[in-house]
Design an enzyme around this catalytic site. Sequence first.
Site, PDB file in Angstrom:
ATOM      1  CE  LYS A   1      16.356  10.180 -24.205  1.00  0.00           C
ATOM      2  NZ  LYS A   1      14.859  10.502 -24.169  1.00  0.00           N
TER       3      LYS A   1
ATOM      4  NE  ARG B   1       8.163   8.501 -15.737  1.00  0.00           N
ATOM      5  CZ  ARG B   1       7.104   8.575 -16.853  1.00  0.00           C
ATOM      6  NH1 ARG B   1       6.246   8.057 -16.621  1.00  0.00           N
ATOM      7  NH2 ARG B   1       7.583   9.535 -17.457  1.00  0.00           N
TER       8      ARG B   1
HETATM    9  N1  BES Z   1      15.118  12.757 -20.134  1.00  0.00           N
HETATM   10  C1  BES Z   1      13.893  12.672 -20.848  1.00  0.00           C
HETATM   11  C2  BES Z   1      12.843  13.729 -20.951  1.00  0.00           C
HETATM   12  C3  BES Z   1      13.432  14.922 -21.621  1.00  0.00           C
HETATM   13  C4  BES Z   1      12.849  15.247 -22.988  1.00  0.00           C
HETATM   14  C5  BES Z   1      14.224  15.861 -21.055  1.00  0.00           C
HETATM   15  C6  BES Z   1      13.186  16.304 -23.679  1.00  0.00           C
HETATM   16  C7  BES Z   1      14.642  17.012 -21.984  1.00  0.00           C
HETATM   17  C8  BES Z   1      14.292  17.150 -23.280  1.00  0.00           C
HETATM   18  C9  BES Z   1      13.031  11.472 -19.941  1.00  0.00           C
HETATM   19  O1  BES Z   1      13.859  10.381 -19.304  1.00  0.00           O
HETATM   20  C10 BES Z   1      12.296  10.512 -20.999  1.00  0.00           C
HETATM   21  O2  BES Z   1      12.934  10.135 -21.834  1.00  0.00           O
HETATM   22  N2  BES Z   1      11.063  10.698 -21.055  1.00  0.00           N
HETATM   23  C11 BES Z   1       9.998  10.287 -22.083  1.00  0.00           C
HETATM   24  C12 BES Z   1       9.150   9.525 -21.069  1.00  0.00           C
HETATM   25  C13 BES Z   1       8.251   8.414 -22.000  1.00  0.00           C
HETATM   26  C14 BES Z   1       9.075   7.323 -22.467  1.00  0.00           C
HETATM   27  C15 BES Z   1       6.927   7.946 -21.177  1.00  0.00           C
HETATM   28  C16 BES Z   1       9.658  11.078 -22.925  1.00  0.00           C
HETATM   29  O3  BES Z   1       9.392  12.187 -22.501  1.00  0.00           O
HETATM   30  O4  BES Z   1       9.524  10.715 -23.890  1.00  0.00           O
HETATM   31 MN    MN Z   2      14.509   8.810 -20.620  1.00  0.00          MN
END
Ligand code: BES
Ligand code: MN
Length: 505
Positions: free
Chosen positions: A281, A361
């Site tokens: 990230k 997931r």
């Molecule tokens: N933990 C994150 C989602 C999240 C985003 C939680 C903002 C709280 C606030 C999750 O693991 C994630 O990174 N999801 C990705 C999925 C994508 C790579 C398909 C996302 O939402 O960008």
């Molecule tokens: Mn994630």
Amino acid sequence: MNTALLNSPAATLETELLVLTAADTQTDTGPDAKPRPALLTADAALAAAAAAVLTSGEFKGGANETVLLHAPNGIKAKRLLIVGLGKTDKLTPQSIRNAAGTAVRFAKPRGIRSLAFALPESPALNPAAATQAATEGAFIGDFDPDTYRSDRKDQSIQSFTLLAPETAELKAAHQAGFILGESQNFTRSLVNEPGNKLTPTEMGRRAQVMAHEVGLHCEVHSTEKIQQLKMGAFWSVSQGSEEPPALIVLRYEPANAPKDGPVLGLVGKGITFDTGGISIKPSDNMEKMKYDMAGGAAMIGAMRAIALLKPNMRVLAVVCAAENMPDGKAQKPGDVQTAMPFKDGEPGKTIEIINTDAEGRLVLADGLTYARQLGATHLVDAATLTGACVVALGMVTAGAFSNDDPTIGKFLNAASTSGEKFWRLPLGEEYAEQIKSDIADIKNTGGRWGGAITAAEFLKNFVGETPWIHLDIAGLAWVEDSRPYIAKGPSGVAVRSLVEWVKGY
Ligand code: BES
Ligand code: MN
Ligand code: ZN
């Protein structure tokens, strides 16, 4: 915080702070419209004490508006706080929950350590629902997240007295409010912890300590058991971390629960820190990803409340805790993982990893399968799963998905009783198309569009025919700006709704 229900006339009660509520009855919207707050009490002495300020035009009775009087006339309290409930025709238990939280958060920084809250009287309010909501709200308001400040002043409230008739019904409602408020705060205390303090192992230990206190059965497993169960999806997330994963299993099994009755399975995402892994990230806001275990923490808090409220059905929780890190051993985009098989000897579903940041997931896939294997007849999972859900519903409403109309119907009713906002989003074959893989059964991302839905479609692969609800709480797990009734920080969202849903079986 101690709390008691007390059947005492508010006017003659000696207290540091007496709290009354007032609704906004103004219907005229013209430029000369005068505020028309109305106290929600029939007591003449209280009305007289508040009369001057209520007719002054300085206070409207708007939601969570406050006005304070010192040495109020004709009553015994040292101070009188009036809290607004908002429009009189929109009174709900949620208005009361927030007003009680507002009163507590008003008192805390002023050094007031005990208060008495007069239960609002209105034909529009069910007294039991209002009693429970006020008690919950007081506990929610009492929580502050500054646990690691060396100059932390402990401002917590010592005693919260709810002035209401001491009937059996209201005593039970007060008790439920106290249990739910404390359990929600327990969840918040877990979510608040930074990643270096609350590792998966530590999350398991805290669940175990809590389980011991309230009489739940608890097992915490790690790498060996996860591999033995062939939880390839869960393991793939944790393989890049020095911190071992934790598979936390809590069981509530009342002796009298009907043998063929439902077994409710609560499954939580417990990513104690989400760097994104190799699909790392951006560093902006990455610190927030300590709360990526909020779904798991909600399940642990809900189990605490269930153990204390003792509904007559079996409930189990499976929380998959891991840290998502990039490392020489971390999984890579393009890797193929095999999820846990439902039956021993059957093949597990294969998953092509497109993005290692879609890790929630993966851990939930195995958590859902395991909960089914342990006998769950109904499943609910909660997870801070997708940014896409936050894009869709903002930080106001959480996403809900289901493969079964009656099951989610029950949940949405429970949520509305609890004053939490969830909105059902669709599932469908067309969305499932987006996560088909060329090399494996499915892939772990479905592209840019409908990201909250394709994540839910992914999970659906692991629930079989079991009625199932998926809650995406990414936008709600952390309160970004403090409000009069709740501190900025972890919210504890879903705990109350989950418990209310369980009680419905
Ligand atoms: N933990 C994150 C989602 C999240 C985003 C939680 C903002 C709280 C606030 C999750 O693991 C994630 O990174 N999801 C990705 C999925 C994508 C790579 C398909 C996302 O939402 O960008
Ligand atoms: Mn994630
Ligand atoms: Zn995550």
